[in-house]
Design an enzyme around this catalytic site. Structure first.
Site, PDB file in Angstrom:
ATOM      1  N   GLY A  55       0.829  -1.200   0.000  1.00 33.32           N
ATOM      2  CA  GLY A  55       0.000   0.000   0.000  1.00 33.32           C
ATOM      3  C   GLY A  55       0.864   1.250   0.000  1.00 33.32           C
ATOM      4  N   ASP A  56       0.597   2.149   0.954  1.00 33.73           N
ATOM      5  CA  ASP A  56       1.387   3.375   1.065  1.00 33.73           C
ATOM      6  C   ASP A  56       2.383   3.288   2.219  1.00 33.73           C
ATOM      7  OD1 ASP A  56      -0.576   3.369   3.037  1.00 33.73           O
ATOM      8  OD2 ASP A  56      -0.670   5.551   3.123  1.00 33.73           O
ATOM      9  N   GLU A  57       2.734   2.060   2.633  1.00 34.73           N
ATOM     10  CA  GLU A  57       3.662   1.865   3.748  1.00 34.73           C
ATOM     11  C   GLU A  57       5.054   1.514   3.207  1.00 34.73           C
ATOM     12  OE1 GLU A  57       4.085  -0.784   7.857  1.00 34.73           O
ATOM     13  OE2 GLU A  57       2.496  -1.204   6.414  1.00 34.73           O
TER      14      GLU A  57
END
Length: 322
Positions: free
Chosen positions: A230-232
């Site tokens: 994801g956005d991690e």
């Protein structure tokens, strides 16, 4: 008395075999005496004989020298034994000279066959070398692609979670041996879901690619930048101390404030970072990730667009800000 003459079997006798009948020279009833026999060189154990039959029979014995041993007992300590040498003569094709001629003939045939095949194999070898060189290049390219798929994120080409975990374990083992600390930074993009929902997944992908490029530019060549999903994102700094962690974390926060252009749109995002220093207080990899995650939670609570360092002895947060 003395050694009895050997029982000799010619090749013609061998198939028919031989039978030896034996009996004790006394008047004891046959059922009271027990007989057993063994052909040494052929039998692995003694064979109990029927008291009423008292015979040992063998046929198709391999050529060689044997010794037939017979023993009798009445159960009262009165034992008797007999030994009979047995010779089985080999057929002509089993003799040494016949074997030697056979070996010579086989070797000559093999030599002719090898010579005939050598020219064929040399020609095929040249053809195979060309094929092998071509296939080797293809396999290397395929292996490189598979390794990239297995250990790299397809979108950003950063190391994925699997490769990140391997690198984390490697740094932990290295730190245990040398006592050199390393640092873990967990990075979340602020308001990424809003951009993904309003501008579409293509815009979100462009944002992730730009984030990967800025993270690479903000760290050193010895550091590892990975996309966990994801956005991690995550960064492993080695070697590291509090000053290095603070410098890198602030550089990442500053770089992420710059706008990102996607077609007619200009995207503005920020980053929240949680950092933890391994071996600062004896923390190993099991607690390092939790400490960095707790620091990330505090950075989001502080209004995002900032970073926090995990404190010594800090307990994991019970919830996580979006």
């Amino acid at each position: 008395a003395g050694e009895p003459a050997a029982l000799t079997l010619t090749p013609a006798d061998r198939e028919r075999g031989f039978t030896v009948e034996f009996a004790a020279l006394d008047y004891m009833p046959a059922e009271h005496r027990h007989y057993s026999y063994r052909l040494e060189g052929f039998d692995s154990a003694w064979i109990e004989a029927d008291p009423a039959v008292r015979r040992a029979s063998y046929n198709n014995l391999p050529p060689g020298t044997y010794r037939l041993r017979v023993r009798a007992t009445d159960g009262a300590g009165d034992d008797a034994a007999l030994e009979l040498p047995v010779r089985v003569l080999p057929a002509w094709h089993q003799q040494t000279w016949a074997h030697a001629l056979g070996v010579i003939g086989v070797l000559a045939a093999l030599a002719a066959l090898v010579q005939a095949r050598t020219s064929l194999l040399r020609r095929r070898q040249r053809e195979l070398e060309a094929v092998v060189a071509s296939r080797t290049a293809e396999l290397r390219a395929t292996q490189l692609r598979l390794e990239t798929m297995a250990y790299n994120d397809a979108l950003t080409d950063l190391p994925n979670r699997r490769r990140f975990n391997d690198e984390l374990q490697r740094l932990d083992a290295l730190a245990r041996r040398r006592g050199e600390p390393f640092a873990l930074l967990l990075i979340d993009l602020d308001r990424f879901k809003h951009i993904n929902d309003t501008l579409g997944h293509d815009a979100g992908d462009a944002l992730l690619v730009a984030t990967a490029e800025r993270l690479r530019a903000a760290v050193r060549q010895t550091d590892c930048v990975a996309r966990l999903g994801g956005d991690e994102f995550a960064v492993l700094l080695t070697p590291a101390n509090e000053a290095i962690v603070g410098d890198v974390a602030q550089r990442i926060v500053d770089s992420m404030r710059l706008p990102i252009t996607f077609g007619p749109h200009v995207m503005h995002v920020s980053a929240s970072i949680g950092a933890a220093l391994a071996w600062q207080d004896g923390t190993a990899t099991e607690g390092l990730y939790k400490k960095a995650d707790t620091a990330l939670y505090r950075a989001k609570e502080a209004g995002r667009d900032t970073w926090r360092m995990g404190a010594t002895g800090e307990q994991p947060a019970k919830g996580k800000a979006a």
